[in-house]
Scaffold this active site. Sequence first.
Site, PDB file in Angstrom:
ATOM      1  N   GLU A 497      -5.624 -28.144 -23.673  1.00 24.80           N
ATOM      2  CA  GLU A 497      -6.117 -27.060 -24.528  1.00 24.80           C
ATOM      3  C   GLU A 497      -5.581 -27.206 -25.948  1.00 24.80           C
ATOM      4  OE1 GLU A 497      -8.546 -25.375 -23.605  1.00 24.80           O
ATOM      5  OE2 GLU A 497      -8.435 -25.966 -21.503  1.00 24.80           O
ATOM      6  N   HIS A 500      -7.819 -29.384 -28.022  1.00 30.64           N
ATOM      7  CA  HIS A 500      -8.903 -28.603 -28.640  1.00 30.64           C
ATOM      8  C   HIS A 500      -8.381 -27.867 -29.874  1.00 30.64           C
ATOM      9  CE1 HIS A 500     -11.895 -29.147 -25.560  1.00 30.64           C
ATOM     10  NE2 HIS A 500     -11.192 -28.564 -24.621  1.00 30.64           N
TER      11      HIS A 500
HETATM   12 ZN   LIG Z   1     -11.460 -28.640 -22.546  1.00 30.50          ZN
END
Ligand SMILES: [Zn+2]
Length: 710
Positions: A497, A500
Amino acid sequence: MNRAAWLRTAAIVTCLAGWSAAPAPARAAANPFQAASTLPFQAPRFDLIHDGDYQPAFLLGMKAQRAEIQAIARNPAAPTFDNTIAAMERSGRMLDRVSETFAGVYQANTNPTLDKVQAAVAPLLAQHQDAIYLDPRLFARVQSLYAARATLKLDGEQAQLLEVYHQQFVHAGAQLSDADKVTLRHLNTRLSTLETLFQQKLLTATKAGALVVSDKAALAGLDPAAIDAAASAAQGRGLTGKWVLPLQNTTQQPALQTLENRDTRKALFTNSWLRAERGDAGDTRATIAELAQLRAQKAALLGYPDYASYVLYDQMARTPDAVQHFIAQLVPATLAEQKREVADIQSAIRKDGKDFQPEPWDWQLYAEQVRKARYDLDQDQVKPYFELDTVLRDGVFFAANQLYGISFKERKDIPVYNPDVRVFEVSDKDGSPLALVYFDYFKRDNKNGGAWMSNFVGQSHLLGTKPVVYNVANFTKPAAGQPALISFEDVTTMFHEFGHALHGMFADQTYPTLSGTAVARDFVEFPSQFNEHWALDPIVFAHYAKHYQTGAPMPQALVDKIKKAARFNQGYALGEIITAAKLDMNWHTIKPAAPQQDVDRFEAASMDRMGLDTKDVPTRYRSSYFLHIWANGYAAGYYAYLWTEMLDDAAFAWFRAHGGLTRENGQKFRDMILSRGHTQDYGPMFRAFYGKDPDITPMLRHRGLIPGDE
Ligand SMILES: [Zn+2]
């Protein structure tokens, strides 16, 4: 990551110059979304926002943007890039503010009021999008600019933006007849309603599907912390004296790895498998049968043979055939590995003194035993080395600092929507402010399953905004006062995450439509999966994997076991994803004339055609709880996780070949991939970094399905 479909479309039509001057600011309780937040980075005013503010803000925001768009469409001046395309990019500021904040809170911390707002607003937003993209005067302006694009002296980002707008208008039906436009509007409104309905039914189903246990003996095998967590989960539901195992959104459940009682395992698995097929308020089957049929009809209306073709037009893969060909290449090595693994599971069962055939609820337990026998790796042995806060600071943040030179400082003064949420300010390599990042890691009953990232505020030089991003996960919350000791899988999720988040934070675009993570689904998981690799990098790992009580580094023998074990059970791991990816493609290549499908029969027929062992290795998501494809914008897009794995394994192989964790390598990756948004097509962007097209070899090697160092 997963992002609400309408959040992405809301980001496309950003918004409004001069809105803040429009209503007189004299009224006592102005809506907190009316003006840009005055907090650092324009962070959402969670200290001022009430649940009752969202719906009026959506309505006001849509109204304001409609007025702006009307003004653009009716502008008597000849169309220019600035008075048409850039003007659309400037429009809709209030709508953006409320959409982005609401999406974050609704997905991570909902309640009955917010559910009602979502249900009421989703179809209105779909209509709002339609009103913009189906406005013939607006399209005429875009069309005339597009026809003259060679003479407009646009820079690279502007040329790409015009291309994207033109595609989006055509894709949204701007070229349809008036009668067909009416049909399309009805379809879009109904689809949006069904997507929301699916999401709400699934949340109900998942909550109701938790396994309630009355006899502690039935939980034999669970560690004491997990039993405590189950007891407090029961207390939270008013079931004092019992134990509750809440469902994760996948088919397999974490507790199945250790539960010794076969009846308990079967009950938990069955609760998971049938969660949304019980004929009650949480049954999603009628909803998805209608969704699949209407999506096929929408594709046909827009001139595509099926919904997957309609969706894939702007993806890196481009066509369903390219996806099917890619997946087919993965099947033989995966099936061969599955056969070896089933034999291992069967012999582990025999070794345990049992003589049953393995069922899906047995797989995790016996795979863990095979893993222990082969690698002597026990989750309880490793978890003390993965304390969440240490992993975050000395792992996730450390790797980003080594690669990109950025640094982090916690901001306790920024308001949050739940006390579990933490906020950090990120400084760039030269110390200048770069972004805010929020972390909301612990599971709650009112949070969607899985893990995701998105923006509260998107980056744009045009709008003068810096990124405000967030990471959400569903880790088990420790009892009060206890450290959060997490699994290596959770560690990997944190790195994922955060990959991202980096893609969002390094965004360096003028126009919001092309900024940061606003990229194709089969590209957006590339930076996140790439970032996972650093979790096992020797320098990074040694820096964060320290015993939470003694501070001792993890013994090398245990590190080696984790690395070897990462290649264990890959026939299962890859198989459950391939199966889900093909199930998604099958649902979205239904022909428009086909009748509404019987969900169970359709799924069973799909499984029969997989070419994989789908009995022992059930799909990661059944149709009835496949949130990604029915409500989260991944329709005909679940393959993207595999496609991007091909990209990230190739890119990481490049790093290894060029010295690994260095500032130089990080800078190149930031310059050529992480800061580029969608200013370029993905194939050329990847080739420019990597020097050639990717293939599946590094990926199969990384998973240990073919020999060789990754
Ligand atoms: Zn992802």
